[in-house]
Design an enzyme around this catalytic site. Structure first.
Site, short mmCIF file in Angstrom:
data_model
loop_
_atom_site.label_atom_id
_atom_site.label_comp_id
_atom_site.label_asym_id
_atom_site.label_seq_id
_atom_site.Cartn_x
_atom_site.Cartn_y
_atom_site.Cartn_z
N ALA A 101 40.95 79.31 8.93
CA ALA A 101 39.71 78.81 8.37
C ALA A 101 39.85 78.82 6.86
O ALA A 101 40.67 79.56 6.31
CB ALA A 101 38.55 79.70 8.80
N GLY A 151 42.35 80.65 12.32
CA GLY A 151 41.81 79.43 12.93
C GLY A 151 42.88 78.40 13.27
O GLY A 151 42.71 77.61 14.20
N GLU A 211 44.13 79.43 16.49
CA GLU A 211 43.05 79.20 17.46
C GLU A 211 42.97 77.72 17.86
O GLU A 211 42.67 77.41 19.00
CB GLU A 211 41.72 79.72 16.88
CG GLU A 211 41.73 81.25 16.80
CD GLU A 211 40.57 81.83 15.99
OE1 GLU A 211 40.42 81.43 14.81
OE2 GLU A 211 39.83 82.65 16.53
N GLU A 239 42.95 88.12 10.88
CA GLU A 239 41.54 88.29 10.46
C GLU A 239 41.14 89.72 10.14
O GLU A 239 40.40 89.96 9.19
CB GLU A 239 40.58 87.72 11.51
CG GLU A 239 40.50 86.19 11.51
CD GLU A 239 41.54 85.55 12.42
OE1 GLU A 239 42.52 86.23 12.81
OE2 GLU A 239 41.36 84.37 12.74
N1 CAA Z 1 42.04 79.01 3.16
C1 CAA Z 1 42.03 78.41 1.97
N2 CAA Z 1 43.13 78.21 1.22
C2 CAA Z 1 44.30 78.65 1.73
C3 CAA Z 1 44.39 79.29 2.97
C4 CAA Z 1 43.20 79.46 3.70
N3 CAA Z 1 43.17 80.03 4.93
N4 CAA Z 1 45.67 79.64 3.20
C5 CAA Z 1 46.37 79.20 2.14
N5 CAA Z 1 45.55 78.62 1.24
C6 CAA Z 1 45.89 78.03 -0.07
C7 CAA Z 1 46.22 79.12 -1.06
O1 CAA Z 1 45.04 79.62 -1.63
C8 CAA Z 1 47.08 78.36 -2.05
O2 CAA Z 1 46.23 77.60 -2.88
P1 CAA Z 1 46.47 77.58 -4.49
O3 CAA Z 1 47.82 76.94 -4.62
O4 CAA Z 1 45.35 76.76 -4.96
O5 CAA Z 1 46.46 79.02 -4.93
C9 CAA Z 1 47.83 77.37 -1.16
O6 CAA Z 1 47.10 77.28 0.05
C10 CAA Z 1 49.23 77.84 -0.83
O7 CAA Z 1 49.15 79.14 -0.28
P2 CAA Z 1 50.02 80.38 -0.80
O8 CAA Z 1 50.31 80.22 -2.26
O9 CAA Z 1 49.35 81.63 -0.35
O10 CAA Z 1 51.37 80.13 0.02
P3 CAA Z 1 52.44 81.21 0.47
O11 CAA Z 1 53.59 80.43 1.00
O12 CAA Z 1 52.67 82.22 -0.61
O13 CAA Z 1 51.74 82.01 1.69
C11 CAA Z 1 50.50 82.21 3.74
C12 CAA Z 1 51.45 81.36 2.88
C13 CAA Z 1 51.20 83.47 4.22
C14 CAA Z 1 50.11 81.35 4.94
C15 CAA Z 1 49.25 82.57 2.91
O14 CAA Z 1 48.74 81.41 2.31
C16 CAA Z 1 48.13 83.19 3.71
O15 CAA Z 1 48.21 84.34 4.09
N6 CAA Z 1 47.03 82.42 3.94
C17 CAA Z 1 45.84 82.94 4.58
C18 CAA Z 1 46.05 83.14 6.05
C19 CAA Z 1 44.82 83.74 6.67
O16 CAA Z 1 44.41 84.84 6.37
N7 CAA Z 1 44.20 82.99 7.60
C20 CAA Z 1 43.03 83.47 8.33
C21 CAA Z 1 41.81 82.88 7.71
S1 CAA Z 1 40.36 83.60 8.41
C22 CAA Z 1 40.09 82.76 9.85
O17 CAA Z 1 40.84 81.89 10.22
C23 CAA Z 1 38.87 83.19 10.61
C24 CAA Z 1 38.71 82.56 11.95
O18 CAA Z 1 39.21 83.03 12.96
C25 CAA Z 1 37.84 81.42 12.11
#
Ligand code: CAA
Length: 273
Positions: A80, A126, A129, A149
């Protein structure tokens, strides 16, 4: 690129202009590609809305036999959109947000014909999911899957706490949910979380789609319906549904053709009738 297949339809299928995904159909395979690579295809509400719209289009598109969902760039979908999650003001808004994602993924899960997630990279939160709402999952070797999460003080909210244990069992699901760890494609395969692993997820998914499409389309839909409707029912009730659907399948032209082709030692020519 115009949708070249449109002119073959008996009716004009309205395909909306999508901003965050693309939709194309080629030789019976619908391909939905999430296109927010700058945010690792994070599922914003706009993107979720477009996924609901594309599910509606797929539902109505008579050319589609199998649908593949994939992502542009190095992610399938990284969850998400955390910027939107940060802006949720109270538990009621958060609940609505979860319901929105659940509803969209329920529409994808309810597509009558087979769906495949081609997991080309990160499938987290998500994103995983969404893949769980598909019937089958194919991953590239470098894919990483997980439900992170709890590390954010959240829980999976787009179906993860329900679809993951149903798919791989409670103990394995809770391992992933409690640790939030990223699992490799190889481990995902051994967990039964993905069906196949290949060099290129999309190519592998297309190969799988082609194998599936050799079979009778109505039978595919009925087989899916039987599995889905049987979930959560007791065995006797579920078997009754299976027998009813077996009855429907036996009444199709394709059933006659399939059996005739077997007896004549040739490949069947299914028409979806
Ligand atoms: N939402 C919004 N933006 C996101 C994102 C997310 N879930 N995941 C990555 N991005 C964005 C980052 O903010 C970054 O943007 P900027 O360049 O503007 O800073 C861009 O995508 C690239 O990401 P990273 O620089 O972090 O890339 P990386 O290769 O270093 O890491 C990753 C990759 C491990 C996937 C890392 O991005 C990450 O951990 N992302 C979040 C994953 C996460 O926690 N997902 C769960 C969300 S909560 C959810 O989904 C709830 C539900 O069940 C409904």
């Amino acid at each position: 690129m115009a949708h070249e297949h449109e002119h073959e339809h008996e009716f004009i299928l309205e395909i909306p202009e999508f901003e965050h995904l693309s939709y194309e159909v080629e030789e019976g395979i619908a391909l939905v590609t999430l296109r927010r690579p700058e945010a690792l295809n994070a599922l914003s509400q706009d993107l979720l809305q477009e996924l609901a719209e594309v599910a509606e289009v797929i539902h109505q598109d008579p050319e589609v036999r199998v649908t593949i969902f994939t992502g542009e760039g190095k992610a399938f979908a990284a969850g998400a959109d955390l910027k939107e999650i940060a802006a949720l003001k109270d538990p009621f808004m958060a609940r609505e947000y979860a319901l929105l994602g659940q509803q969209v993924f329920a529409e994808i899960a309810a597509l009558p014909l087979p769906t495949i997630a081609a997991i080309n990279g990160y499938a987290l939160g998500g994103g995983l999911e969404l893949a769980l709402a598909c019937d089958l999952r194919v991953a590239s070797r470098e894919a990483k899957l997980g439900l992170p999460e709890v590390g954010l003080g959240l829980i999976p909210g787009f179906g993860g706490t329900q679809r993951l244990p149903r798919l791989i069992g409670r103990g394995r699901a809770l391992d992933l949910i409690f640790t939030g760890r990223h699992v490799s494609a190889e481990e995902a395969l051994s967990l039964g979380l993905v069906n196949r692993v290949g060099e290129d997820a999309l190519e592998e998914a297309k190969k799988l789609a082609q194998k599936i499409m050799k079979n009778a389309p109505i039978a595919l839909a009925l087989a899916k319906e039987s599995v889905v409707r049987g979930e959560g029912l007791d065995l006797a009730e579920a078997l009754e549904i299976e027998a009813d659907l077996f009855g429907y399948a036996s009444a199709t032209e394709d059933m006659k053709e399939g059996v005739r082709a077997f007896l004549e030692k040739r490949a069947p020519n299914f028409k979806g009738e």
